[in-house]
Design a protein around this motif. Structure first.
Motif, PDB file in Angstrom:
ATOM      1  N   UNK A   1       2.542  -8.204   9.170  1.00  0.00           N
ATOM      2  CA  UNK A   1       3.768  -8.498   8.442  1.00  0.00           C
ATOM      3  C   UNK A   1       4.283  -7.366   7.573  1.00  0.00           C
ATOM      4  N   UNK A   2       3.721  -6.168   7.730  1.00  0.00           N
ATOM      5  CA  UNK A   2       4.088  -5.085   6.810  1.00  0.00           C
ATOM      6  C   UNK A   2       5.403  -4.414   7.193  1.00  0.00           C
ATOM      7  N   UNK A   3       6.231  -4.157   6.176  1.00  0.00           N
ATOM      8  CA  UNK A   3       7.431  -3.351   6.377  1.00  0.00           C
ATOM      9  C   UNK A   3       7.094  -1.908   6.027  1.00  0.00           C
ATOM     10  N   UNK A   4       7.558  -0.974   6.824  1.00  0.00           N
ATOM     11  CA  UNK A   4       7.425   0.442   6.477  1.00  0.00           C
ATOM     12  C   UNK A   4       8.543   0.774   5.512  1.00  0.00           C
ATOM     13  N   UNK A   5       8.198   1.239   4.299  1.00  0.00           N
ATOM     14  CA  UNK A   5       9.250   1.514   3.318  1.00  0.00           C
ATOM     15  C   UNK A   5       9.251   2.987   2.916  1.00  0.00           C
ATOM     16  N   UNK A   6      10.450   3.471   2.547  1.00  0.00           N
ATOM     17  CA  UNK A   6      10.631   4.895   2.273  1.00  0.00           C
ATOM     18  C   UNK A   6      10.922   5.149   0.802  1.00  0.00           C
ATOM     19  N   UNK A   7      10.921   4.082  -0.015  1.00  0.00           N
ATOM     20  CA  UNK A   7      11.231   4.256  -1.424  1.00  0.00           C
ATOM     21  C   UNK A   7      10.076   3.752  -2.282  1.00  0.00           C
ATOM     22  N   UNK A   8       9.852   4.428  -3.421  1.00  0.00           N
ATOM     23  CA  UNK A   8       8.804   3.987  -4.338  1.00  0.00           C
ATOM     24  C   UNK A   8       9.320   2.924  -5.323  1.00  0.00           C
ATOM     25  N   UNK A   9      10.547   2.488  -5.132  1.00  0.00           N
ATOM     26  CA  UNK A   9      11.048   1.357  -5.928  1.00  0.00           C
ATOM     27  C   UNK A   9      10.642   0.062  -5.223  1.00  0.00           C
TER      28      UNK A   9
ATOM     29  N   UNK B   1       4.211   8.297   9.924  1.00  0.00           N
ATOM     30  CA  UNK B   1       2.963   7.775   9.360  1.00  0.00           C
ATOM     31  C   UNK B   1       3.129   6.334   8.892  1.00  0.00           C
ATOM     32  N   UNK B   2       4.211   6.053   8.130  1.00  0.00           N
ATOM     33  CA  UNK B   2       4.349   4.692   7.609  1.00  0.00           C
ATOM     34  C   UNK B   2       4.600   3.709   8.755  1.00  0.00           C
ATOM     35  N   UNK B   3       5.333   4.157   9.793  1.00  0.00           N
ATOM     36  CA  UNK B   3       5.590   3.234  10.901  1.00  0.00           C
ATOM     37  C   UNK B   3       4.355   3.031  11.756  1.00  0.00           C
ATOM     38  N   UNK B   4       3.545   4.070  11.903  1.00  0.00           N
ATOM     39  CA  UNK B   4       2.315   3.931  12.700  1.00  0.00           C
ATOM     40  C   UNK B   4       1.388   2.896  12.063  1.00  0.00           C
TER      41      UNK B   4
ATOM     42  N   UNK C   1       0.838  -1.198   0.000  1.00  0.00           N
ATOM     43  CA  UNK C   1       0.000   0.000   0.000  1.00  0.00           C
ATOM     44  C   UNK C   1       0.873   1.247   0.000  1.00  0.00           C
ATOM     45  N   UNK C   2       0.592   2.112  -0.976  1.00  0.00           N
ATOM     46  CA  UNK C   2       1.304   3.391  -1.081  1.00  0.00           C
ATOM     47  C   UNK C   2       0.415   4.431  -0.425  1.00  0.00           C
ATOM     48  N   UNK C   3       0.889   5.013   0.667  1.00  0.00           N
ATOM     49  CA  UNK C   3       0.092   5.978   1.414  1.00  0.00           C
ATOM     50  C   UNK C   3      -0.209   5.436   2.796  1.00  0.00           C
ATOM     51  N   UNK C   4      -0.365   6.367   3.758  1.00  0.00           N
ATOM     52  CA  UNK C   4      -0.664   5.953   5.129  1.00  0.00           C
ATOM     53  C   UNK C   4      -1.686   6.908   5.748  1.00  0.00           C
ATOM     54  N   UNK C   5      -2.524   7.472   4.877  1.00  0.00           N
ATOM     55  CA  UNK C   5      -3.587   8.375   5.339  1.00  0.00           C
ATOM     56  C   UNK C   5      -4.840   7.590   5.720  1.00  0.00           C
ATOM     57  N   UNK C   6      -5.977   8.295   5.766  1.00  0.00           N
ATOM     58  CA  UNK C   6      -7.217   7.668   6.236  1.00  0.00           C
ATOM     59  C   UNK C   6      -7.641   6.483   5.377  1.00  0.00           C
ATOM     60  N   UNK C   7      -7.583   6.639   4.048  1.00  0.00           N
ATOM     61  CA  UNK C   7      -8.031   5.561   3.161  1.00  0.00           C
ATOM     62  C   UNK C   7      -7.106   4.354   3.288  1.00  0.00           C
ATOM     63  N   UNK C   8      -5.775   4.614   3.243  1.00  0.00           N
ATOM     64  CA  UNK C   8      -4.795   3.533   3.361  1.00  0.00           C
ATOM     65  C   UNK C   8      -4.991   2.772   4.667  1.00  0.00           C
ATOM     66  N   UNK C   9      -5.174   3.513   5.715  1.00  0.00           N
ATOM     67  CA  UNK C   9      -5.328   2.972   7.059  1.00  0.00           C
ATOM     68  C   UNK C   9      -6.513   1.991   7.136  1.00  0.00           C
ATOM     69  N   UNK C  10      -7.692   2.462   6.749  1.00  0.00           N
ATOM     70  CA  UNK C  10      -8.888   1.619   6.864  1.00  0.00           C
ATOM     71  C   UNK C  10      -8.830   0.442   5.893  1.00  0.00           C
ATOM     72  N   UNK C  11      -8.282   0.685   4.698  1.00  0.00           N
ATOM     73  CA  UNK C  11      -8.231  -0.371   3.695  1.00  0.00           C
ATOM     74  C   UNK C  11      -7.249  -1.472   4.119  1.00  0.00           C
ATOM     75  N   UNK C  12      -6.089  -1.071   4.631  1.00  0.00           N
ATOM     76  CA  UNK C  12      -5.084  -2.046   5.058  1.00  0.00           C
ATOM     77  C   UNK C  12      -5.655  -2.962   6.134  1.00  0.00           C
ATOM     78  N   UNK C  13      -6.337  -2.354   7.111  1.00  0.00           N
ATOM     79  CA  UNK C  13      -6.887  -3.159   8.201  1.00  0.00           C
ATOM     80  C   UNK C  13      -7.990  -4.085   7.696  1.00  0.00           C
ATOM     81  N   UNK C  14      -8.847  -3.583   6.797  1.00  0.00           N
ATOM     82  CA  UNK C  14      -9.937  -4.419   6.278  1.00  0.00           C
ATOM     83  C   UNK C  14      -9.384  -5.574   5.452  1.00  0.00           C
ATOM     84  N   UNK C  15      -8.349  -5.307   4.639  1.00  0.00           N
ATOM     85  CA  UNK C  15      -7.760  -6.357   3.794  1.00  0.00           C
ATOM     86  C   UNK C  15      -7.080  -7.425   4.664  1.00  0.00           C
ATOM     87  N   UNK C  16      -6.373  -6.982   5.694  1.00  0.00           N
ATOM     88  CA  UNK C  16      -5.712  -7.957   6.577  1.00  0.00           C
ATOM     89  C   UNK C  16      -6.752  -8.819   7.294  1.00  0.00           C
TER      90      UNK C  16
END
Lengths: 259, 259
Positions: free
Chosen positions: A46-54, A36-39, A5-20
Motif C-alpha cells: 500500500x505504499x505511495x512513492x513520495x518526492x516531498x519531505x512534507x 529508488x522510491x518507486x522500486x 519510511x524516509x529513504x530507499x537504501x539497504x536499511x529502508x528496504x529490509x526494514x520496510x519488508x520486515x515491518x510489512x
C-alpha cells in the motif's frame, strides 16, 4: 501501525519488508531518487512513492528516517510531520538530538545492528534492534514496534550506541577488510580461497565462546620473531599491509602483556 | 600405519586422536615435558611416552614433528630414525628443507590449516591438510595418511604454504584481535557482547560468498569523515587502537580506489 519510511537504501528496504511481513502498513516511501522510491514502493502492498519531505498529509503513526548518516541533519531540517508523530532515525553513530528539533514530532532512535545488502535476505528476528527516546510513551511505542520484528530489542542511550557503533566498525568493517587482504594474498599464490574457510569459522566460533584476547594464537602472541620478520619481508611491496601487520602484531603483544 | 609423534601440544594432541580414530596406531609420543607426553600417551591405546629423540628402536612408518616453529630446527638436528622412515613436520611457516637433513629420513610436510585448543574438539574431516615432499613415494604416503583423516587434502609447495600462512595470520590471528578490541569497547559501555554476534556472523557469511573488498561497508569506504573523526576522538586514550583505526580506514579507502 501505519509507517512512513524516509529513504530507499539497504536499511529502508529490509526494514520496510520486515515491518510489512509483521502486519504493519507502509503508507509512504520517500526518496529523492524516482527509481529508488518507486522500486521499493512497488514491493509493498500500500505504499505511495513520495518526492516531498512534507508528510503532513501522509497517514503515519511512525516515520522512520533511514538515510545515510551524513544526510540526517538535512532531512531533519526539512521534514514536516502531522502533530504527535513518532519520528525515529535508524543510525548507529548519530545521537537522538540530531532529529529532536523536528516540529510536532516525538523523537526516537530505531537502530538495527546489522550490515545490509539489497541482494541478500536477512532474518530480522535475529537482528538486535536498539531503541531510544527521552519520552516514555514514544519509547514504549518504539519498543513495541521493534518487538514485532525482532526478538532482540534493547533500550540503549546515544552514548552507548555510539560506542557500540565503534565496536561494530572493528568487528565488522575492519574484519571484512582483513579477510579481503587475506584473499588477495591467497590469489597471489594461486591458492583457492576456500582453503581458509574452516580456519575463519573456527576463529569466529572460538571468539564467541571465550574472550578473544584469551584465545589469541599465532606468531605475534608467541613473539616468534623469525616468522614475524619473514612475513614483514613478504609484505615489502604492500606498504599499507606491511604497516597493518606491524601494528596489529604490536597490539596483540600489548594486549597479552596487560591480560 | 604406525605413527610416532614428536610433540604433545595442541596440534600433536588433536592429530594423534584423529589418526587413532581413523585406524592408525600411535606407537610413541615424545615430549621434553614428562607430564605432557604422559597425558597425551594415556589418551592413546598403544602409545609409549618417550623422552629421547633417538627413535631407532621405535616402530613407526611415519614420524610427525608437531613442535613449535622455533623448536623445529633443534629437533631436526637431534632426531634419529630407522632407515627409510617418512618424517614430516606440521608447520605452516617453515619450509620442507628445515628437516631435509635428517639422516635416513624421507622428508615431508603434513600441515593442518586450523587453530587448535586442547579444550575444544575439532572435526578433522573438515580441516584442510596440506602435504609436500620432493619424493613421489613419500608424497603419496603422506597424501594417503592425510586422506584417512581429512576430505580436504592439497599438495602445496613451501613457497605457497608460506603465503597461505601469512594469509591465515590476517584472517585468523588479526581478526581475533579485532574481535577482542571490539569486545573491550562493548565492555567499556556496559553492553553485552552478544549484541554484536549477528553482525559478525553476517560479515563472515558475506565475505565467504563474495570478494570482501566488493562488499565493504562502513564509514571508511563511504568517506564519512564526521563519523571517522568522532571514532578517532573516542579512541584518544588507546593510542594503538587509534592508530589501527586510522590505518585500516586508509587501507579500506585504498582498496576501494584500486578496485
Amino acid at each position: 501501525m501505519n509507517i512512513a519510511i524516509i529513504g530507499a537504501g539497504n536499511v529502508a528496504w529490509h526494514m520496510a519488508l520486515a515491518l510489512q511481513t509483521a502486519g504493519h502498513t507502509i503508507t509512504a516511501i520517500y526518496s529523492r531518487t524516482l527509481a529508488q522510491r518507486e522500486a521499493l514502493a512497488s514491493k509493498l502492498t500500500q505504499a505511495k512513492a513520495i518526492a516531498s519531505l512534507d508528510l503532513r498529509h501522509v497517514v503515519a503513526d511512525v516515520v522512520l528516517i533511514a538515510v545515510p548518516d551524513g544526510a540526517l541533519a538535512a532531512v531533519a531540517g526539512e521534514i514536516k510531520v502531522p502533530p504527535a508523530t513518532v519520528v525515529a532515525h535508524t543510525s548507529g553513530s548519530q545521537p537522538l538530538e540530531i532529529i529532536s528539533s523536528i516540529e510536532d514530532a516525538a523523537a526516537g532512535v530505531f537502530y538495527p545492528l546489522q550490515t545490509f545488502s539489497k541482494s541478500k535476505p536477512v532474518d530480522f528476528a535475529q537482528i538486535p534492534l536498539l531503541v531510544e527516546s527521552q519520552d516514555e510513551t514514544t519509547l514504549q511505542a518504539l519498543k513495541l514496534l521493534a518487538q514485532s520484528i525482532s526478538s532482540k530489542v534493547e533500550v540503549v542511550g546515544s552514548g552507548a550506541r555510539k560506542q557500540l557503533h565503534l565496536a561494530a566498525v572493528f568487528a565488522c568493517n575492519f574484519t571484512n577488510h582483513l579477510l579481503g587482504i587475506s584473499q588477495q594474498l591467497l590469489q597471489e599464490a594461486n591458492l583457492p580461497k576456500e582453503l581458509l574457510q574452516p580456519l575463519i569459522q573456527e576463529t569466529i566460533a572460538k571468539a564467541t565462546q571465550q574472550p578473544p584476547f584469551s584465545v589469541q594464537t599465532g606468531p605475534a602472541v608467541r613473539h616468534d620473531d623469525n616468522v614475524i620478520n619473514a612475513h614483514l619481508h613478504m609484505l615489502q611491496e604492500q606498504p599499507q599491509w606491511h604497516e597493518i601487520y606491524r601494528l596489529l602484531t604490536l597490539s596483540i603483544q600489548s594486549a597479552a602483556k596487560s591480560a
